[in-house]
Design a protein around this motif. Structure first.
Motif, short mmCIF file in Angstrom:
data_model
loop_
_atom_site.label_atom_id
_atom_site.label_comp_id
_atom_site.label_asym_id
_atom_site.label_seq_id
_atom_site.Cartn_x
_atom_site.Cartn_y
_atom_site.Cartn_z
N TYR A 99 -3.24 -82.96 33.91
CA TYR A 99 -4.13 -83.82 33.14
C TYR A 99 -4.14 -83.43 31.66
O TYR A 99 -4.33 -84.29 30.80
CB TYR A 99 -5.56 -83.74 33.69
N ALA A 100 -3.98 -82.14 31.39
CA ALA A 100 -3.98 -81.69 29.99
C ALA A 100 -2.86 -82.34 29.21
O ALA A 100 -3.00 -82.64 28.02
CB ALA A 100 -3.84 -80.17 29.93
N GLN A 103 -3.39 -86.96 29.44
CA GLN A 103 -4.74 -87.51 29.35
C GLN A 103 -4.74 -89.02 29.16
O GLN A 103 -5.55 -89.73 29.73
CB GLN A 103 -5.50 -86.84 28.20
N HIS A 104 -3.80 -89.52 28.33
CA HIS A 104 -3.75 -90.95 28.07
C HIS A 104 -3.33 -91.71 29.33
O HIS A 104 -3.93 -92.74 29.67
CB HIS A 104 -2.79 -91.25 26.92
N HIS A 106 -3.70 -90.74 32.34
CA HIS A 106 -4.77 -90.64 33.32
C HIS A 106 -5.87 -91.65 33.03
O HIS A 106 -6.41 -92.29 33.95
CB HIS A 106 -5.34 -89.23 33.35
N ARG A 107 -6.19 -91.84 31.76
CA ARG A 107 -7.20 -92.83 31.40
C ARG A 107 -6.73 -94.24 31.80
O ARG A 107 -7.51 -95.05 32.29
CB ARG A 107 -7.52 -92.77 29.91
N ASN A 164 -11.39 -85.06 37.09
CA ASN A 164 -10.88 -86.30 36.51
C ASN A 164 -11.42 -86.63 35.13
O ASN A 164 -10.77 -87.33 34.36
CB ASN A 164 -11.19 -87.48 37.44
N TRP A 165 -12.61 -86.14 34.82
CA TRP A 165 -13.26 -86.56 33.58
C TRP A 165 -13.35 -85.46 32.54
O TRP A 165 -14.09 -85.59 31.55
CB TRP A 165 -14.64 -87.14 33.89
N PHE A 167 -11.29 -84.80 30.30
CA PHE A 167 -10.81 -85.30 29.01
C PHE A 167 -11.88 -86.09 28.26
O PHE A 167 -11.76 -86.33 27.06
CB PHE A 167 -9.55 -86.17 29.19
N THR A 168 -12.95 -86.51 28.94
CA THR A 168 -13.96 -87.32 28.28
C THR A 168 -14.98 -86.47 27.51
O THR A 168 -15.67 -86.99 26.64
CB THR A 168 -14.73 -88.19 29.28
N HIS A 178 -7.85 -76.35 28.86
CA HIS A 178 -7.64 -76.66 30.28
C HIS A 178 -7.25 -75.42 31.08
O HIS A 178 -7.62 -75.30 32.25
CB HIS A 178 -6.58 -77.75 30.41
#
Length: 213
Positions: A99-100, A103-104, A106-107, A164-165, A167-168, A178
């Protein structure tokens, strides 16, 4: 006889996918045009269409490639002959690492899946379910009693709620990255708040910075 692909074809496709994911993540799939993607990639629109048929093709490729990497991570981790707790720590660490760097994508996967056509959406969500089932399998191995009570999957979804979140709310220049967060998530999930240990890398100079957006 048709022309073969250039040596950098795959690299160019990956670059386009990364730039498109960034634009979709920031402006939404519906709010992004192929002109914007071409400009972000430094390509003409005609060249862009040489690599991807249209914007929908980009969306499918972003979502599918991202969830396929997650699927591969789970498959590899489940194949390791280690105790369930170690297996769960590996799964959490590897997912957070992925995810690190994505991130884009994943969004896009979490927010723009609604734009997929039924067949593509079913295929991609099917891969997501395999990822969830892999984690639930390890939760069941850790606590067979919870598996019997049909709690393995709900607990897995709670875990994904943590991962999952990230990055928010995590600040890119904050004291926690991360790599530091992965063991914290694992400690909290496996042992509760009392099991959380101070990150090994917590520079004093940035210790007072807010970690969150």
């Amino acid at each position: 006889m048709g022309r073969g692909r250039s040596a950098g074809y795959d690299e160019q496709r990956e670059m386009i996918l990364a730039r498109a994911a960034q634009l979709f993540a920031r402006g939404g799939y519906a709010g992004t045009s192929m002109n914007q993607v071409a400009e972000a990639c430094g390509l003409s629109k005609a060249t862009l269409y040489h690599y991807y048929r249209d914007k929908y093709d980009l969306l499918v490729s972003i979502a599918d490639s991202h969830v396929s990497r997650l699927q591969a991570i789970v498959g590899e981790s489940l194949g390791e002959d280690v105790p369930p707790a170690a297996q769960m720590r590996t799964l959490i660490r590897r997912l957070v690492e992925e995810y690190a760097d994505a991130q884009h994508a994943h969004r896009v996967l979490t927010e723009d899946v609604k734009f997929l056509e039924p067949a593509d959406r079913d295929r991609i969500l099917g891969k997501e379910r395999e990822v969830v089932n892999g984690f639930a399998q390890v939760v069941g191995a850790l606590r067979p009693d919870l598996k019997e009570q049909a709690l393995s999957k709900p607990l897995t979804m709670l875990l994904f709620g943590m991962i999952n979140w990230l990055f928010t709310w995590m600040k890119p220049d904050g004291p926690l990255d991360h790599d530091a967060m992965a063991p914290i998530v694992a400690d909290l999930f496996l042992g509760g708040l009392g099991a959380v240990k101070k990150p090994a890398r917590a520079p004093a100079a940035v210790a007072r910075r807010p970690c969150c957006r």
